[in-house]
Motif scaffolding. Structure first.
Motif, PDB file in Angstrom:
ATOM      1  N   ALA A 280       0.828  -1.219   0.000  1.00 11.53           N
ATOM      2  CA  ALA A 280       0.000   0.000   0.000  1.00 11.53           C
ATOM      3  C   ALA A 280       0.856   1.261   0.000  1.00 11.53           C
ATOM      4  O   ALA A 280       0.673   2.153  -0.842  1.00 11.53           O
ATOM      5  N   PHE A 281       1.757   1.352   0.973  1.00 10.57           N
ATOM      6  CA  PHE A 281       2.562   2.571   1.066  1.00 10.57           C
ATOM      7  C   PHE A 281       3.403   2.826  -0.184  1.00 10.57           C
ATOM      8  O   PHE A 281       3.430   3.950  -0.700  1.00 10.57           O
ATOM      9  N   PRO A 282       4.104   1.813  -0.725  1.00 11.13           N
ATOM     10  CA  PRO A 282       4.870   2.074  -1.957  1.00 11.13           C
ATOM     11  C   PRO A 282       3.999   2.518  -3.128  1.00 11.13           C
ATOM     12  O   PRO A 282       4.396   3.376  -3.924  1.00 11.13           O
ATOM     13  N   ALA A 283       2.797   1.941  -3.247  1.00 14.19           N
ATOM     14  CA  ALA A 283       1.909   2.319  -4.346  1.00 14.19           C
ATOM     15  C   ALA A 283       1.389   3.738  -4.191  1.00 14.19           C
ATOM     16  O   ALA A 283       1.141   4.440  -5.175  1.00 14.19           O
ATOM     17  N   MET A 284       1.216   4.159  -2.949  1.00  8.21           N
ATOM     18  CA  MET A 284       0.675   5.498  -2.680  1.00  8.21           C
ATOM     19  C   MET A 284       1.751   6.576  -2.622  1.00  8.21           C
ATOM     20  O   MET A 284       1.446   7.767  -2.613  1.00  8.21           O
ATOM     21  N   LYS A 285       3.005   6.166  -2.609  1.00 11.00           N
ATOM     22  CA  LYS A 285       4.106   7.102  -2.341  1.00 11.00           C
ATOM     23  C   LYS A 285       4.102   8.304  -3.280  1.00 11.00           C
ATOM     24  O   LYS A 285       4.315   9.439  -2.863  1.00 11.00           O
ATOM     25  N   ALA A 286       3.867   8.063  -4.550  1.00 10.86           N
ATOM     26  CA  ALA A 286       3.926   9.156  -5.529  1.00 10.86           C
ATOM     27  C   ALA A 286       2.855  10.206  -5.295  1.00 10.86           C
ATOM     28  O   ALA A 286       3.000  11.353  -5.733  1.00 10.86           O
ATOM     29  N   ASP A 287       1.784   9.846  -4.618  1.00 10.43           N
ATOM     30  CA  ASP A 287       0.686  10.780  -4.368  1.00 10.43           C
ATOM     31  C   ASP A 287       0.761  11.428  -2.986  1.00 10.43           C
ATOM     32  O   ASP A 287      -0.101  12.236  -2.639  1.00 10.43           O
ATOM     33  N   MET A 288       1.755  11.074  -2.195  1.00 11.15           N
ATOM     34  CA  MET A 288       1.872  11.636  -0.845  1.00 11.15           C
ATOM     35  C   MET A 288       2.498  13.017  -0.896  1.00 11.15           C
ATOM     36  O   MET A 288       3.579  13.185  -1.467  1.00 11.15           O
ATOM     37  N   PRO A 289       1.841  14.046  -0.324  1.00 16.65           N
ATOM     38  CA  PRO A 289       2.457  15.369  -0.265  1.00 16.65           C
ATOM     39  C   PRO A 289       3.777  15.311   0.503  1.00 16.65           C
ATOM     40  O   PRO A 289       3.892  14.581   1.495  1.00 16.65           O
ATOM     41  N   ASP A 290       4.763  16.052   0.029  1.00 16.95           N
ATOM     42  CA  ASP A 290       6.057  16.053   0.706  1.00 16.95           C
ATOM     43  C   ASP A 290       6.027  16.971   1.930  1.00 16.95           C
ATOM     44  O   ASP A 290       4.987  17.541   2.273  1.00 16.95           O
ATOM     45  N   LEU A 291       7.152  17.112   2.584  1.00  9.99           N
ATOM     46  CA  LEU A 291       7.243  17.912   3.806  1.00  9.99           C
ATOM     47  C   LEU A 291       7.737  19.330   3.529  1.00  9.99           C
ATOM     48  O   LEU A 291       8.227  20.009   4.439  1.00  9.99           O
ATOM     49  N   GLY A 292       7.583  19.790   2.307  1.00  4.34           N
ATOM     50  CA  GLY A 292       7.998  21.152   1.975  1.00  4.34           C
ATOM     51  C   GLY A 292       7.103  22.193   2.614  1.00  4.34           C
ATOM     52  O   GLY A 292       5.933  21.939   2.920  1.00  4.34           O
ATOM     53  N   ASN A 293       7.661  23.391   2.821  1.00  3.97           N
ATOM     54  CA  ASN A 293       6.883  24.489   3.403  1.00  3.97           C
ATOM     55  C   ASN A 293       6.206  25.287   2.289  1.00  3.97           C
ATOM     56  O   ASN A 293       6.184  24.893   1.126  1.00  3.97           O
ATOM     57  N   THR A 294       5.652  26.430   2.663  1.00  5.41           N
ATOM     58  CA  THR A 294       4.929  27.256   1.699  1.00  5.41           C
ATOM     59  C   THR A 294       5.788  27.621   0.495  1.00  5.41           C
ATOM     60  O   THR A 294       5.311  27.654  -0.642  1.00  5.41           O
ATOM     61  N   GLY A 295       7.071  27.882   0.751  1.00  5.57           N
ATOM     62  CA  GLY A 295       7.960  28.268  -0.334  1.00  5.57           C
ATOM     63  C   GLY A 295       8.141  27.194  -1.386  1.00  5.57           C
ATOM     64  O   GLY A 295       8.459  27.491  -2.541  1.00  5.57           O
ATOM     65  N   SER A 296       7.917  25.942  -1.008  1.00  2.56           N
ATOM     66  CA  SER A 296       8.044  24.851  -1.982  1.00  2.56           C
ATOM     67  C   SER A 296       6.774  24.676  -2.796  1.00  2.56           C
ATOM     68  O   SER A 296       6.778  23.964  -3.810  1.00  2.56           O
ATOM     69  N   VAL A 297       5.686  25.313  -2.367  1.00  2.00           N
ATOM     70  CA  VAL A 297       4.423  25.248  -3.095  1.00  2.00           C
ATOM     71  C   VAL A 297       4.259  26.483  -3.986  1.00  2.00           C
ATOM     72  O   VAL A 297       3.939  26.376  -5.159  1.00  2.00           O
ATOM     73  N   PHE A 298       4.454  27.657  -3.390  1.00  2.79           N
ATOM     74  CA  PHE A 298       4.416  28.907  -4.157  1.00  2.79           C
ATOM     75  C   PHE A 298       5.860  29.268  -4.497  1.00  2.79           C
ATOM     76  O   PHE A 298       6.511  30.038  -3.792  1.00  2.79           O
ATOM     77  N   THR A 299       6.342  28.703  -5.576  1.00  2.89           N
ATOM     78  CA  THR A 299       7.771  28.790  -5.885  1.00  2.89           C
ATOM     79  C   THR A 299       8.151  29.994  -6.730  1.00  2.89           C
ATOM     80  O   THR A 299       9.326  30.242  -6.960  1.00  2.89           O
ATOM     81  N   TRP A 300       7.157  30.754  -7.195  1.00  2.71           N
ATOM     82  CA  TRP A 300       7.421  31.882  -8.080  1.00  2.71           C
ATOM     83  C   TRP A 300       7.257  33.201  -7.317  1.00  2.71           C
ATOM     84  O   TRP A 300       6.649  33.257  -6.262  1.00  2.71           O
ATOM     85  N   GLU A 301       7.809  34.244  -7.891  1.00  4.74           N
ATOM     86  CA  GLU A 301       7.701  35.558  -7.278  1.00  4.74           C
ATOM     87  C   GLU A 301       6.246  36.030  -7.275  1.00  4.74           C
ATOM     88  O   GLU A 301       5.519  35.764  -8.238  1.00  4.74           O
TER      89      GLU A 301
END
Length: 303
Positions: A280-301
């Motif tokens: 289960a976990f390996p199959a779902m891994k690609a869809d798991m949100p990472d531990l990045g902060n806001t800056g990793s989501v809003f990456t543009w100016e």
């Protein structure tokens, strides 16, 4: 003619920052405004001062608007009730609650004091409950009411050092959603905003490296409190928008997703810890949100 003509609006934390811009804009758009602010500091430890709220009232009146000052604390249940009573006594009604009042007590979770946890939860989550609970029956009885609550990307995305703030803001998201669902038949709406804006609260966030320094500088120069107020006032005006989460970032507006299933797996013979770990976990891994902060989501100016 303004989008809030004839409406009465309560704005908390309205002496400075986002709250002030919301109060001033609401008045400009035709609302009568209860300007609430405890007058305390960013950490919430002060006894309060009615002066800052009155200064905003004076500014609104000087521009031809109507407003009254209130210095109760959102964290005090009786104080929240008094805010609603004051709106009714002064203006005969209440139609909108805009609730950006807040404090920060940033600290890594393993170093966090109970006092810092309690203080932030009391102002943000308990405060949201207090002002909503004090006004909800009035809104339902008149079949007209709007809440504009405030969450944070620290909660819906994450930010190191803000466990108390993030927990409170995620709680506000859940509260807003239920109020919207329960209020739909009574024309009571509730939405929340995660704002990007340079305020006194943002100014207290420690800058520990070059990346965070650049991020803070971008916020200071390109993301203003008055830009957030435009969305808050729009959500205060009559519409069919409810139960939503928005981000205001400079001249950008985002409608945010809300938790829904990303990936499902079925095992007819049932799951056990080993099969979950191996399949289960390996199959779902690609869809798991990472531990990045806001800056990793809003990456543009910011635009």
């Amino acid at each position: 003619m303004g989008v809030l003509d004839g409406k009465v609006v309560l704005v908390t934390g309205a002496a400075r920052g986002i709250g002030k811009e919301c109060a001033v804009l609401a008045a400009r758009e035709g609302a009568k405004v209860v300007v609430n602010d405890l007058g305390g500091g960013v950490s919430g430890g002060d006894s309060g001062d009615a002066g800052p709220a009155q200064e905003v009232v004076d500014e609104i009146k000087a521009a031809g608007g109507e407003a009254v000052a209130n210095s109760d604390s959102v964290s005090d249940r009786k104080g929240a009730g008094h805010m609603v009573e004051q709106a009714m006594d002064e203006f005969g009604s209440l139609n909108v609650v805009i609730n950006p009042a807040g404090i920060l007590r940033d600290k890594m979770f393993h170093k966090m004091d109970d006092e810092d946890w309690d203080a932030v939860i009391n102002v943000h989550l308990q405060g949201a409950y207090n002002v909503a609970r004090a006004s909800i029956q009035h809104f339902r009885d008149q079949e007209d009411g709007a809440y504009v609550m405030f969450t944070s990307t620290s909660g819906i995305i994450g930010n190191i050092g803000q466990a108390n703030y993030a927990a409170a803001k995620m709680g506000v998201a859940g509260l807003s959603r239920i109020i919207a669902m329960e209020g739909a038949m009574k024309n009571v709406r509730s939405n929340i905003i995660a704002p990007f804006a340079w305020t006194r609260m943002i100014a207290t966030i420690p800058v520990k490296d070059e990346e965070s320094a650049k991020r803070v500088e971008r916020m200071k120069n390109a993301m203003r409190a008055d830009q957030v107020a435009q969305l808050a006032v729009a959500l205060s005006a009559p519409s069919d928008v409810s139960g939503q989460i928005f981000v205001a970032r400079g001249n950008e507006l985002f409608l945010m997703s809300q938790p829904r299933p990303l990936r499902g797996m079925t095992r007819m013979e049932g799951w056990d810890p080993t099969s979950i770990l191996e399949h289960a976990f390996p199959a779902m891994k690609a869809d798991m949100p990472d531990l990045g902060n806001t800056g990793s989501v809003f990456t543009w100016e910011p635009v």
